[in-house]
Design a protein around this motif. Sequence first.
Motif, PDB file in Angstrom:
ATOM      1  N   UNK A  26       8.491  47.743  15.674  1.00 54.98           N
ATOM      2  CA  UNK A  26       7.722  48.982  15.676  1.00 54.98           C
ATOM      3  C   UNK A  26       6.224  48.701  15.724  1.00 54.98           C
ATOM      4  N   UNK A  27       5.533  49.456  16.574  1.00 48.79           N
ATOM      5  CA  UNK A  27       4.068  49.427  16.647  1.00 48.79           C
ATOM      6  C   UNK A  27       3.551  50.762  16.140  1.00 48.79           C
ATOM      7  N   UNK A  28       2.758  50.725  15.081  1.00 47.99           N
ATOM      8  CA  UNK A  28       2.208  51.942  14.484  1.00 47.99           C
ATOM      9  C   UNK A  28       0.714  52.000  14.803  1.00 47.99           C
ATOM     10  N   UNK A  29       0.350  52.875  15.737  1.00 49.30           N
ATOM     11  CA  UNK A  29      -1.056  53.009  16.153  1.00 49.30           C
ATOM     12  C   UNK A  29      -1.358  54.480  16.437  1.00 49.30           C
ATOM     13  N   UNK A  30      -1.728  55.259  15.399  1.00 49.35           N
ATOM     14  CA  UNK A  30      -1.984  56.690  15.569  1.00 49.35           C
ATOM     15  C   UNK A  30      -3.118  57.010  16.535  1.00 49.35           C
ATOM     16  N   UNK A  31      -3.969  56.047  16.812  1.00 53.57           N
ATOM     17  CA  UNK A  31      -5.096  56.313  17.714  1.00 53.57           C
ATOM     18  C   UNK A  31      -4.640  56.484  19.166  1.00 53.57           C
ATOM     19  N   UNK A  32      -3.490  55.918  19.514  1.00 54.48           N
ATOM     20  CA  UNK A  32      -3.032  55.962  20.907  1.00 54.48           C
ATOM     21  C   UNK A  32      -2.724  57.393  21.339  1.00 54.48           C
ATOM     22  N   UNK A  33      -2.193  58.196  20.424  1.00 52.99           N
ATOM     23  CA  UNK A  33      -1.825  59.562  20.773  1.00 52.99           C
ATOM     24  C   UNK A  33      -2.992  60.417  21.221  1.00 52.99           C
ATOM     25  N   UNK A  34      -4.187  60.074  20.802  1.00 55.13           N
ATOM     26  CA  UNK A  34      -5.381  60.842  21.166  1.00 55.13           C
ATOM     27  C   UNK A  34      -6.042  60.305  22.436  1.00 55.13           C
ATOM     28  N   UNK A  35      -5.509  59.231  22.977  1.00 55.97           N
ATOM     29  CA  UNK A  35      -6.094  58.589  24.157  1.00 55.97           C
ATOM     30  C   UNK A  35      -5.016  58.460  25.233  1.00 55.97           C
ATOM     31  N   UNK A  36      -4.952  59.441  26.142  1.00 57.90           N
ATOM     32  CA  UNK A  36      -3.881  59.476  27.141  1.00 57.90           C
ATOM     33  C   UNK A  36      -3.899  58.259  28.054  1.00 57.90           C
ATOM     34  N   UNK A  37      -5.072  57.730  28.342  1.00 56.43           N
ATOM     35  CA  UNK A  37      -5.150  56.552  29.210  1.00 56.43           C
ATOM     36  C   UNK A  37      -4.576  55.318  28.520  1.00 56.43           C
ATOM     37  N   UNK A  38      -4.838  55.209  27.241  1.00 56.09           N
ATOM     38  CA  UNK A  38      -4.307  54.076  26.477  1.00 56.09           C
ATOM     39  C   UNK A  38      -2.788  54.176  26.357  1.00 56.09           C
ATOM     40  N   UNK A  39      -2.287  55.400  26.125  1.00 58.60           N
ATOM     41  CA  UNK A  39      -0.841  55.605  26.055  1.00 58.60           C
ATOM     42  C   UNK A  39      -0.193  55.281  27.394  1.00 58.60           C
ATOM     43  N   UNK A  40      -0.824  55.697  28.466  1.00 56.46           N
ATOM     44  CA  UNK A  40      -0.314  55.436  29.810  1.00 56.46           C
ATOM     45  C   UNK A  40      -0.234  53.932  30.077  1.00 56.46           C
ATOM     46  N   UNK A  41      -1.184  53.196  29.552  1.00 56.94           N
ATOM     47  CA  UNK A  41      -1.248  51.751  29.828  1.00 56.94           C
ATOM     48  C   UNK A  41      -0.173  50.954  29.108  1.00 56.94           C
ATOM     49  N   UNK A  42       0.316  51.462  27.962  1.00 53.64           N
ATOM     50  CA  UNK A  42       1.241  50.646  27.160  1.00 53.64           C
ATOM     51  C   UNK A  42       2.658  51.197  27.099  1.00 53.64           C
ATOM     52  N   UNK A  43       2.886  52.414  27.574  1.00 53.64           N
ATOM     53  CA  UNK A  43       4.169  53.076  27.342  1.00 53.64           C
ATOM     54  C   UNK A  43       5.342  52.332  27.975  1.00 53.64           C
ATOM     55  N   UNK A  44       5.109  51.575  29.047  1.00 51.36           N
ATOM     56  CA  UNK A  44       6.205  50.870  29.705  1.00 51.36           C
ATOM     57  C   UNK A  44       6.787  49.740  28.861  1.00 51.36           C
ATOM     58  N   UNK A  45       6.141  49.401  27.749  1.00 51.72           N
ATOM     59  CA  UNK A  45       6.611  48.314  26.890  1.00 51.72           C
ATOM     60  C   UNK A  45       7.665  48.762  25.876  1.00 51.72           C
ATOM     61  N   UNK A  46       7.900  50.091  25.783  1.00 51.63           N
ATOM     62  CA  UNK A  46       8.667  50.592  24.642  1.00 51.63           C
ATOM     63  C   UNK A  46       9.954  51.302  25.043  1.00 51.63           C
ATOM     64  N   UNK A  47      10.954  51.181  24.142  1.00 52.29           N
ATOM     65  CA  UNK A  47      12.221  51.880  24.296  1.00 52.29           C
ATOM     66  C   UNK A  47      12.176  53.259  23.648  1.00 52.29           C
ATOM     67  N   UNK A  48      11.333  53.420  22.637  1.00 51.67           N
ATOM     68  CA  UNK A  48      11.231  54.685  21.927  1.00 51.67           C
ATOM     69  C   UNK A  48       9.792  55.055  21.656  1.00 51.67           C
ATOM     70  N   UNK A  49       9.520  56.374  21.607  1.00 47.60           N
ATOM     71  CA  UNK A  49       8.183  56.883  21.313  1.00 47.60           C
ATOM     72  C   UNK A  49       8.313  57.957  20.244  1.00 47.60           C
ATOM     73  N   UNK A  50       7.673  57.732  19.082  1.00 52.18           N
ATOM     74  CA  UNK A  50       7.686  58.697  17.984  1.00 52.18           C
ATOM     75  C   UNK A  50       6.329  59.389  17.931  1.00 52.18           C
ATOM     76  N   UNK A  51       6.336  60.717  17.927  1.00 54.48           N
ATOM     77  CA  UNK A  51       5.092  61.486  18.026  1.00 54.48           C
ATOM     78  C   UNK A  51       5.092  62.653  17.036  1.00 54.48           C
ATOM     79  N   UNK A  52       3.899  63.227  16.861  1.00 54.58           N
ATOM     80  CA  UNK A  52       3.771  64.547  16.256  1.00 54.58           C
ATOM     81  C   UNK A  52       3.234  65.459  17.361  1.00 54.58           C
ATOM     82  N   UNK A  53       2.100  66.101  17.137  1.00 52.20           N
ATOM     83  CA  UNK A  53       1.578  67.040  18.134  1.00 52.20           C
ATOM     84  C   UNK A  53       0.398  66.493  18.931  1.00 52.20           C
ATOM     85  N   UNK A  54      -0.227  65.410  18.463  1.00 56.39           N
ATOM     86  CA  UNK A  54      -1.425  64.906  19.147  1.00 56.39           C
ATOM     87  C   UNK A  54      -1.092  64.243  20.484  1.00 56.39           C
TER      88      UNK A  54
END
Length: 531
Positions: A26-54
């Motif tokens: 598990x990677x816990x990085x709440x800052x990624x949810x507020x940065x769509x470009x950063x999320x876009x850059x790393x999302x291919x590395x993961x099997x699951x994505x846990x979110x709230x509303x951000x």
Amino acid sequence: MAPKVLISDSLSDAAVQIFKDRGIDVTFDPSIGKDKDKLLAVIDQYDGLAIRSASKVTEKIIAAATNLKVIGRAGIGVDNVDIPEASKKGIIVMNTPFGNSITTAEHAIAMMFATARQIPEANASTHAGKWEKSRFMGVELTAKTLGVIGAGNIGSIVCDRARGLKMKVMAYDPFLSEDRARQMGVAKVDLDQLLAQADFITLHVPYTEKTANILSAEALAKTKKGVRIINCARGGLVDEAALAELIKSGHVAGAAFDVFAEEPATENPLFDLPNVVVTPHLGAATTEAQENVALQVAEQMADYLLTGAVSNALNMPSVTAQEAAIMGPWLKLAEYLGAFVGQLTDEPIETIEVVYNGIAKDMNLKALNCAAIAGVMKATNPDVNMVSAPIMAKERGVELSTTTQDKTGVFDGYIRLVVTTPTRTRSIAGTVFSDGKPRFIQIKGINIDAEIGQHMLYTTNKDVPGIIGTLGQTLGENGVNIANFTLGRSVREGEAIALLYLDEQPPAHVLAKLKATGLFQQVRPLQFDAA
């Protein structure tokens, strides 16, 4: 390799620990949810994505999520997830609809009290040093009629709390049965009756095409004079401008809103009106609720990634861990049946009928249907799965029907798949033996007992001598080994079939040799996912 999960919003440490304790990376990085470009850059590395509303899981994010299998929303609202796109990609979208139910219901009751007794305005006046005791004349809740629109999980809790306050409760919900209404101690009514009789109206429905603007200007005009309206469900359920006018005219005595058509709501027609209580979407904002939904989403995602159990999915039937263990072979069988028909069908499919017999009829039929459809659709799209297959079938106008039957025949249970095209109907049936292995037991009404392997060959022919020899000799001369050979026929010298389980896929020139003999009406190689 352990599944990898990204938590891109704020979740509790206990939720993060659940993933770790269950062996998930598990990677816990709440800052990624507020940065769509950063999320876009790393999302291919993961099997699951846990979110709230951000975190905003857009079509672009989903397109980049090449390994993503599940998105878990800690909370009930999934407005920030493009569910149709996730479904097309075969990504399960989960939420936690029950983790904040009590909290939201309590907030609705609190808001009802607040508008009944004008508490916020009285509080502000008293803080300002005024003593306007005669100005704030409220109403009792006891013996008043509460109209609840939506009697689901949260709505039913509100009904229970209101009955404890000695209110008369009526509910409008198309899915509420008379028996369930009696159990809840509420009167089941239509919407017009509720509007005409309720002293307080509270909404507890999701926002859909059918519920959007359910309290329109026309509906609001039908309400009882002096009504008070509470919305702690979803913005867009009420025509806020029309409600504001009715408050100004005195027809509506008050309102309490926690949600708005546009959020964040920095301006709204309801703001600054007398006896209107507004809060900034606080329905789930308690310590207990936030912890509950975080723990729940972590457990749900871990269960799915590790055991295949599906809970609270918005785009797939739920399958418990126990069901997943018992149904595993049956789910695989349903997919094999679909794959068999799908690989033989070269025309557009019009209907798919799934018949469940014996013990199969008592299983999770929605999940089995999804597996069968996925098998059919994989013939044209290898990337399809149980999530995306029903959408693909619907887009192609395929009609699905399900039939259940009590046990007939020698098997404790079986599944039959019948697929219809413009020119023909194909039928295949299978069961799961005591060894846990799926078997084909009937094709085209002809009884067989065929083990299923990764590479298979299906032939049809007239029942004449020499078929076995021709198949064995042709395959043997070309180095194709037969692991299992199953034959069946309708009647002597009638229609016959053969299904061969091979060690490898026969080359095209071998298939051509078999066709050239003139003995076979069909010679079709088949591929099945390894069990």
